[in-house]
Design a protein around this motif. Structure first.
Motif, mmCIF file in Angstrom:
data_model
loop_
_atom_site.group_PDB
_atom_site.id
_atom_site.type_symbol
_atom_site.label_atom_id
_atom_site.label_comp_id
_atom_site.label_asym_id
_atom_site.label_seq_id
_atom_site.Cartn_x
_atom_site.Cartn_y
_atom_site.Cartn_z
ATOM 1 N N ALA A 64 0.814 -1.210 0.000
ATOM 2 C CA ALA A 64 0.000 0.000 0.000
ATOM 3 C C ALA A 64 0.849 1.261 0.000
ATOM 4 O O ALA A 64 0.400 2.329 -0.422
ATOM 5 C CB ALA A 64 -0.937 0.000 1.211
ATOM 6 N N VAL A 65 2.094 1.142 0.470
ATOM 7 C CA VAL A 65 2.987 2.297 0.508
ATOM 8 C C VAL A 65 3.188 2.887 -0.887
ATOM 9 O O VAL A 65 3.455 4.089 -1.027
ATOM 10 C CB VAL A 65 4.336 1.915 1.145
ATOM 11 N N LEU A 66 3.035 2.073 -1.936
ATOM 12 C CA LEU A 66 3.226 2.588 -3.285
ATOM 13 C C LEU A 66 2.139 3.568 -3.694
ATOM 14 O O LEU A 66 2.317 4.333 -4.640
ATOM 15 C CB LEU A 66 3.286 1.435 -4.295
ATOM 16 N N ALA A 67 1.017 3.539 -2.990
ATOM 17 C CA ALA A 67 -0.047 4.497 -3.276
ATOM 18 C C ALA A 67 0.280 5.878 -2.714
ATOM 19 O O ALA A 67 -0.390 6.861 -3.047
ATOM 20 C CB ALA A 67 -1.372 3.998 -2.703
ATOM 21 N N GLU A 68 1.305 5.954 -1.881
ATOM 22 C CA GLU A 68 1.710 7.241 -1.316
ATOM 23 C C GLU A 68 2.275 8.119 -2.436
ATOM 24 O O GLU A 68 3.137 7.693 -3.199
ATOM 25 C CB GLU A 68 2.768 7.024 -0.234
ATOM 26 N N PRO A 69 1.798 9.352 -2.575
ATOM 27 C CA PRO A 69 2.249 10.203 -3.687
ATOM 28 C C PRO A 69 3.712 10.586 -3.574
ATOM 29 O O PRO A 69 4.287 10.619 -2.483
ATOM 30 C CB PRO A 69 1.337 11.434 -3.584
ATOM 31 N N VAL A 70 4.303 10.888 -4.724
ATOM 32 C CA VAL A 70 5.710 11.286 -4.777
ATOM 33 C C VAL A 70 5.938 12.567 -3.986
ATOM 34 O O VAL A 70 7.040 12.800 -3.476
ATOM 35 C CB VAL A 70 6.155 11.474 -6.243
ATOM 36 N N THR A 71 4.901 13.384 -3.865
ATOM 37 C CA THR A 71 5.034 14.645 -3.133
ATOM 38 C C THR A 71 5.334 14.430 -1.653
ATOM 39 O O THR A 71 5.718 15.377 -0.958
ATOM 40 C CB THR A 71 3.756 15.488 -3.277
ATOM 41 N N SER A 72 5.183 13.193 -1.168
ATOM 42 C CA SER A 72 5.539 12.903 0.223
ATOM 43 C C SER A 72 7.043 12.824 0.413
ATOM 44 O O SER A 72 7.527 12.821 1.553
ATOM 45 C CB SER A 72 4.894 11.583 0.675
ATOM 46 N N LEU A 73 7.777 12.728 -0.693
ATOM 47 C CA LEU A 73 9.237 12.638 -0.626
ATOM 48 C C LEU A 73 9.873 14.021 -0.681
ATOM 49 O O LEU A 73 9.345 14.922 -1.342
ATOM 50 C CB LEU A 73 9.761 11.812 -1.797
ATOM 51 N N PRO A 74 11.015 14.199 -0.028
ATOM 52 C CA PRO A 74 11.756 15.457 -0.183
ATOM 53 C C PRO A 74 12.265 15.575 -1.616
ATOM 54 O O PRO A 74 12.419 14.563 -2.311
ATOM 55 C CB PRO A 74 12.903 15.322 0.823
ATOM 56 N N PRO A 75 12.547 16.795 -2.086
ATOM 57 C CA PRO A 75 12.933 17.010 -3.491
ATOM 58 C C PRO A 75 14.082 16.136 -3.966
ATOM 59 O O PRO A 75 14.059 15.628 -5.096
ATOM 60 C CB PRO A 75 13.316 18.493 -3.520
ATOM 61 N N GLU A 76 15.097 15.928 -3.122
ATOM 62 C CA GLU A 76 16.259 15.156 -3.563
ATOM 63 C C GLU A 76 15.925 13.686 -3.807
ATOM 64 O O GLU A 76 16.653 12.996 -4.536
ATOM 65 C CB GLU A 76 17.401 15.270 -2.549
ATOM 66 N N LEU A 77 14.841 13.185 -3.218
ATOM 67 C CA LEU A 77 14.408 11.816 -3.467
ATOM 68 C C LEU A 77 13.264 11.769 -4.480
ATOM 69 O O LEU A 77 13.124 10.787 -5.216
ATOM 70 C CB LEU A 77 13.962 11.151 -2.162
ATOM 71 N N GLU A 105 12.781 13.712 -7.172
ATOM 72 C CA GLU A 105 13.167 13.916 -8.561
ATOM 73 C C GLU A 105 13.638 12.638 -9.247
ATOM 74 O O GLU A 105 13.235 12.358 -10.382
ATOM 75 C CB GLU A 105 14.240 15.008 -8.668
ATOM 76 N N PRO A 106 14.486 11.808 -8.603
ATOM 77 C CA PRO A 106 14.845 10.539 -9.256
ATOM 78 C C PRO A 106 13.640 9.638 -9.507
ATOM 79 O O PRO A 106 13.591 8.941 -10.529
ATOM 80 C CB PRO A 106 15.818 9.895 -8.264
ATOM 81 N N ARG A 138 12.143 8.044 -13.025
ATOM 82 C CA ARG A 138 11.769 6.649 -13.279
ATOM 83 C C ARG A 138 10.331 6.566 -13.789
ATOM 84 O O ARG A 138 10.023 5.715 -14.643
ATOM 85 C CB ARG A 138 11.913 5.809 -11.997
ATOM 86 N N MET A 139 9.466 7.416 -13.280
ATOM 87 C CA MET A 139 8.079 7.441 -13.737
ATOM 88 C C MET A 139 8.006 7.799 -15.217
ATOM 89 O O MET A 139 7.274 7.164 -15.991
ATOM 90 C CB MET A 139 7.264 8.440 -12.913
ATOM 91 N N ARG A 140 8.758 8.814 -15.612
ATOM 92 C CA ARG A 140 8.747 9.225 -17.022
ATOM 93 C C ARG A 140 9.313 8.123 -17.913
ATOM 94 O O ARG A 140 8.784 7.851 -19.004
ATOM 95 C CB ARG A 140 9.547 10.520 -17.189
ATOM 96 N N GLU A 141 10.380 7.486 -17.446
ATOM 97 C CA GLU A 141 10.998 6.398 -18.202
ATOM 98 C C GLU A 141 10.025 5.246 -18.408
ATOM 99 O O GLU A 141 9.887 4.713 -19.523
ATOM 100 C CB GLU A 141 12.241 5.915 -17.467
ATOM 101 N N ALA A 142 9.346 4.835 -17.340
ATOM 102 C CA ALA A 142 8.394 3.730 -17.416
ATOM 103 C C ALA A 142 7.213 4.091 -18.308
ATOM 104 O O ALA A 142 6.741 3.263 -19.103
ATOM 105 C CB ALA A 142 7.910 3.357 -16.017
ATOM 106 N N ASP A 143 6.730 5.320 -18.195
ATOM 107 C CA ASP A 143 5.592 5.759 -18.993
ATOM 108 C C ASP A 143 5.938 5.726 -20.486
ATOM 109 O O ASP A 143 5.136 5.254 -21.310
ATOM 110 C CB ASP A 143 5.177 7.170 -18.572
#
Length: 219
Positions: A122-135, A137-138, A142-147
């Motif tokens: 379920a942790v994968l449902a947590e939005p990327v915005t929960s991460l600090p910028p340095e984490l 952005e990478p 990966r999201m853009r690459e997979a898409d």
């Protein structure tokens, strides 16, 4: 007769370091899996590192050897998911040259891999915005690459005449939205395995892409 003493060769540093690093990564990955289960039970923001340490049966200082913050765990969990996606695509391409079959195999293998690796994810449902910028952005990279990779797979199926023509961006948004939502309800001890869910979802996706009465174009 002179006997030559047997001299034991010292262990090579180059051989020793990878072994230690592999052991460290194995333990760190196990920690991420257990933390993902803890987040699944109580939610990312409601679970402390102390609770994760307790679930793992280790002290908080011992936990700090592998991660310093909850955000690192979230980052690692998302990285595991993207690695699973890359592996699923590689497996699909190796198994078939048919674009539609490749797409089907990707869906089946991705769901199977991510559920077996992260369990209650379920942790994968947590939005990327929960991460600090340095984490964050990478992960966005990966999201853009997979898409892009998935759009290419869908476009290939359309070009082959295997599915109805359309916008690959919307197709990917449709089926990955459904797949990502599995994280909110999947339970490792549920009635269905990850692979069974993958097979079912793949059927839904391919039936939807073909549409009612769709006849594949012969090439």
């Amino acid at each position: 007769m002179t006997r030559t003493a047997s001299v034991k060769k010292p262990a090579r540093w180059a051989d020793a370091v990878p072994a230690r690093e592999a052991q460290f990564e194995t333990k760190r990955r196990a920690l991420v899996r257990e933390a993902a289960r803890a987040f699944g039970r109580r939610g990312f923001h409601n679970t402390s590192l102390e609770e994760i340490a307790e679930a793992l049966g280790v002290t908080k200082p011992a936990l700090y050897r592998y991660v310093r913050t909850k955000h690192e765990i979230l980052y690692e969990a998302k990285t595991i998911a993207f690695d699973a996606g890359a592996e699923a695509r590689k497996t699909a391409f190796a198994a078939s040259e048919d674009p539609l079959e490749q797409l089907r195999l990707y869906i089946v293998n991705y769901i199977d891999l991510v559920t077996s690796e992260l369990g209650s994810y379920a942790v994968l449902a947590e939005p990327v915005t929960s991460l600090p910028p340095e984490l964050a952005e990478p992960i966005r990279g990966r999201m853009r690459e997979a898409d892009r990779a998935l759009r290419d797979m869908v476009q290939a199926a359309m070009d082959a005449g295997s599915v109805a023509p359309g916008d690959p961006r919307l197709v990917v948004a449709f089926f990955m939205g459904a797949i990502n939502h599995i994280a909110r309800w999947y339970a490792p001890d549920g009635a269905l395995t990850g692979r069974q869910i993958g097979e079912t979802f793949a059927g839904f996706v391919l039936d939807g892409l073909r549409g009612p009465g769709w006849t594949p174009t012969k090439t």
